[in-house]
Scaffold this motif. Sequence first.
Motif, PDB file in Angstrom:
ATOM      1  N   LEU A 192       0.829  -1.202   0.000  1.00  0.00           N
ATOM      2  CA  LEU A 192       0.000   0.000   0.000  1.00  0.00           C
ATOM      3  C   LEU A 192       0.870   1.261   0.000  1.00  0.00           C
ATOM      4  O   LEU A 192       0.602   2.209  -0.749  1.00  0.00           O
ATOM      5  N   VAL A 193       1.927   1.260   0.795  1.00  0.00           N
ATOM      6  CA  VAL A 193       2.851   2.401   0.828  1.00  0.00           C
ATOM      7  C   VAL A 193       3.549   2.554  -0.523  1.00  0.00           C
ATOM      8  O   VAL A 193       3.644   3.669  -1.060  1.00  0.00           O
ATOM      9  N   LEU A 194       4.019   1.455  -1.077  1.00  0.00           N
ATOM     10  CA  LEU A 194       4.723   1.521  -2.365  1.00  0.00           C
ATOM     11  C   LEU A 194       3.795   1.958  -3.501  1.00  0.00           C
ATOM     12  O   LEU A 194       4.201   2.737  -4.374  1.00  0.00           O
ATOM     13  N   ILE A 195       2.557   1.493  -3.491  1.00  0.00           N
ATOM     14  CA  ILE A 195       1.587   1.933  -4.500  1.00  0.00           C
ATOM     15  C   ILE A 195       1.293   3.419  -4.321  1.00  0.00           C
ATOM     16  O   ILE A 195       1.134   4.150  -5.298  1.00  0.00           O
ATOM     17  N   GLY A 196       1.242   3.879  -3.072  1.00  0.00           N
ATOM     18  CA  GLY A 196       1.043   5.303  -2.806  1.00  0.00           C
ATOM     19  C   GLY A 196       2.183   6.136  -3.373  1.00  0.00           C
ATOM     20  O   GLY A 196       1.954   7.189  -3.991  1.00  0.00           O
ATOM     21  N   VAL A 197       3.405   5.684  -3.182  1.00  0.00           N
ATOM     22  CA  VAL A 197       4.569   6.401  -3.728  1.00  0.00           C
ATOM     23  C   VAL A 197       4.529   6.387  -5.251  1.00  0.00           C
ATOM     24  O   VAL A 197       4.750   7.415  -5.899  1.00  0.00           O
ATOM     25  N   LEU A 198       4.218   5.235  -5.821  1.00  0.00           N
ATOM     26  CA  LEU A 198       4.112   5.129  -7.277  1.00  0.00           C
ATOM     27  C   LEU A 198       3.001   6.031  -7.816  1.00  0.00           C
ATOM     28  O   LEU A 198       3.176   6.702  -8.839  1.00  0.00           O
ATOM     29  N   SER A 199       1.878   6.089  -7.113  1.00  0.00           N
ATOM     30  CA  SER A 199       0.780   6.978  -7.511  1.00  0.00           C
ATOM     31  C   SER A 199       1.197   8.437  -7.428  1.00  0.00           C
ATOM     32  O   SER A 199       0.828   9.249  -8.282  1.00  0.00           O
ATOM     33  N   LEU A 200       1.966   8.776  -6.409  1.00  0.00           N
ATOM     34  CA  LEU A 200       2.452  10.142  -6.262  1.00  0.00           C
ATOM     35  C   LEU A 200       3.374  10.518  -7.419  1.00  0.00           C
ATOM     36  O   LEU A 200       3.252  11.601  -8.003  1.00  0.00           O
ATOM     37  N   VAL A 201       4.272   9.605  -7.782  1.00  0.00           N
ATOM     38  CA  VAL A 201       5.183   9.854  -8.907  1.00  0.00           C
ATOM     39  C   VAL A 201       4.385  10.007 -10.201  1.00  0.00           C
ATOM     40  O   VAL A 201       4.612  10.940 -10.976  1.00  0.00           O
ATOM     41  N   PHE A 202       3.439   9.076 -10.434  1.00  0.00           N
ATOM     42  CA  PHE A 202       2.597   9.179 -11.625  1.00  0.00           C
ATOM     43  C   PHE A 202       1.782  10.469 -11.605  1.00  0.00           C
ATOM     44  O   PHE A 202       1.564  11.097 -12.633  1.00  0.00           O
ATOM     45  N   GLY A 203       1.293  10.850 -10.422  1.00  0.00           N
ATOM     46  CA  GLY A 203       0.496  12.064 -10.288  1.00  0.00           C
ATOM     47  C   GLY A 203       1.291  13.321 -10.611  1.00  0.00           C
ATOM     48  O   GLY A 203       0.801  14.222 -11.302  1.00  0.00           O
ATOM     49  N   VAL A 204       2.516  13.397 -10.121  1.00  0.00           N
ATOM     50  CA  VAL A 204       3.374  14.554 -10.423  1.00  0.00           C
ATOM     51  C   VAL A 204       3.683  14.594 -11.914  1.00  0.00           C
ATOM     52  O   VAL A 204       3.617  15.663 -12.538  1.00  0.00           O
ATOM     53  N   ALA A 205       3.983  13.436 -12.492  1.00  0.00           N
ATOM     54  CA  ALA A 205       4.241  13.387 -13.938  1.00  0.00           C
ATOM     55  C   ALA A 205       2.993  13.808 -14.714  1.00  0.00           C
ATOM     56  O   ALA A 205       3.081  14.561 -15.701  1.00  0.00           O
ATOM     57  N   GLY A 206       1.820  13.357 -14.268  1.00  0.00           N
ATOM     58  CA  GLY A 206       0.571  13.747 -14.919  1.00  0.00           C
ATOM     59  C   GLY A 206       0.283  15.223 -14.771  1.00  0.00           C
ATOM     60  O   GLY A 206      -0.225  15.872 -15.698  1.00  0.00           O
ATOM     61  N   LEU A 207       0.621  15.795 -13.627  1.00  0.00           N
ATOM     62  CA  LEU A 207       0.430  17.228 -13.401  1.00  0.00           C
ATOM     63  C   LEU A 207       1.339  18.047 -14.320  1.00  0.00           C
ATOM     64  O   LEU A 207       0.901  19.024 -14.935  1.00  0.00           O
ATOM     65  N   ILE A 208       2.567  17.632 -14.441  1.00  0.00           N
ATOM     66  CA  ILE A 208       3.502  18.313 -15.343  1.00  0.00           C
ATOM     67  C   ILE A 208       3.010  18.194 -16.781  1.00  0.00           C
ATOM     68  O   ILE A 208       2.996  19.179 -17.525  1.00  0.00           O
ATOM     69  N   PHE A 209       2.567  16.995 -17.149  1.00  0.00           N
ATOM     70  CA  PHE A 209       2.023  16.794 -18.494  1.00  0.00           C
ATOM     71  C   PHE A 209       0.791  17.683 -18.707  1.00  0.00           C
ATOM     72  O   PHE A 209       0.611  18.270 -19.775  1.00  0.00           O
ATOM     73  N   GLY A 210      -0.046  17.783 -17.691  1.00  0.00           N
ATOM     74  CA  GLY A 210      -1.233  18.638 -17.779  1.00  0.00           C
ATOM     75  C   GLY A 210      -0.882  20.097 -17.958  1.00  0.00           C
ATOM     76  O   GLY A 210      -1.529  20.825 -18.721  1.00  0.00           O
ATOM     77  N   LEU A 211       0.151  20.549 -17.258  1.00  0.00           N
ATOM     78  CA  LEU A 211       0.578  21.942 -17.413  1.00  0.00           C
ATOM     79  C   LEU A 211       1.173  22.196 -18.799  1.00  0.00           C
ATOM     80  O   LEU A 211       0.940  23.252 -19.388  1.00  0.00           O
ATOM     81  N   LEU A 212       1.909  21.225 -19.306  1.00  0.00           N
ATOM     82  CA  LEU A 212       2.513  21.375 -20.634  1.00  0.00           C
ATOM     83  C   LEU A 212       1.476  21.362 -21.754  1.00  0.00           C
ATOM     84  O   LEU A 212       1.719  21.896 -22.831  1.00  0.00           O
ATOM     85  N   THR A 213       0.333  20.725 -21.496  1.00  0.00           N
ATOM     86  CA  THR A 213      -0.718  20.662 -22.521  1.00  0.00           C
ATOM     87  C   THR A 213      -1.847  21.653 -22.218  1.00  0.00           C
ATOM     88  O   THR A 213      -2.940  21.513 -22.743  1.00  0.00           O
TER      89      THR A 213
END
Length: 165
Positions: free
Chosen positions: A36-57
């Motif tokens: 659960l902790v590792l999935i949370g960290v992975l989700s956070l990384v994916f979320g930050v990448a998605g946020l950056i992608f969202g800002l770029l688009t």
Amino acid sequence: MNQEFVDRPYLPDPATAPELFDGLLSRRVGAYLIDLVLIGVLSLVFGVAGLIFGLLTFGLGLVAMVFVIPAAVVVYYGVTLGSPRRATVGMQVMDIVLTPTRGQPLDGWMAIFHAALFWLTFWISWPITILFALFTPRRQMIHDLIMGTLMVRRSPMVRRWQRRG
């Protein structure tokens, strides 16, 4: 479910191989919390990448954020549980392994379906899911019985194979 399905002679029996099931439920809980902790960290990384992608688009990429956590869960289970080790990181730490019981290979898709069924049954009624594990002889949960899998301790299983080989 017929009796032959439940009591197959080639599956390890807790009466004859108790070391394979020793402390299995507490180990599964520990593995779940680690995962659960590792999935949370992975989700956070994916979320930050998605946020950056969202800002770029200019906001268009933010629509994909709905899929971030499900994608993180699918990637995590597909890569770890679907690997030849047949265990997530939490399961490896807790010395447990997922074993198919119906003769089929445990591949990435089966690992993803196993995890999806776990989350579904756990989400619908976690007390019943846990009670199943308390009252089945091999400590199998609902999703284990449906998918035809068995969770056992890894190190005693390896020692057992070495003695037979």
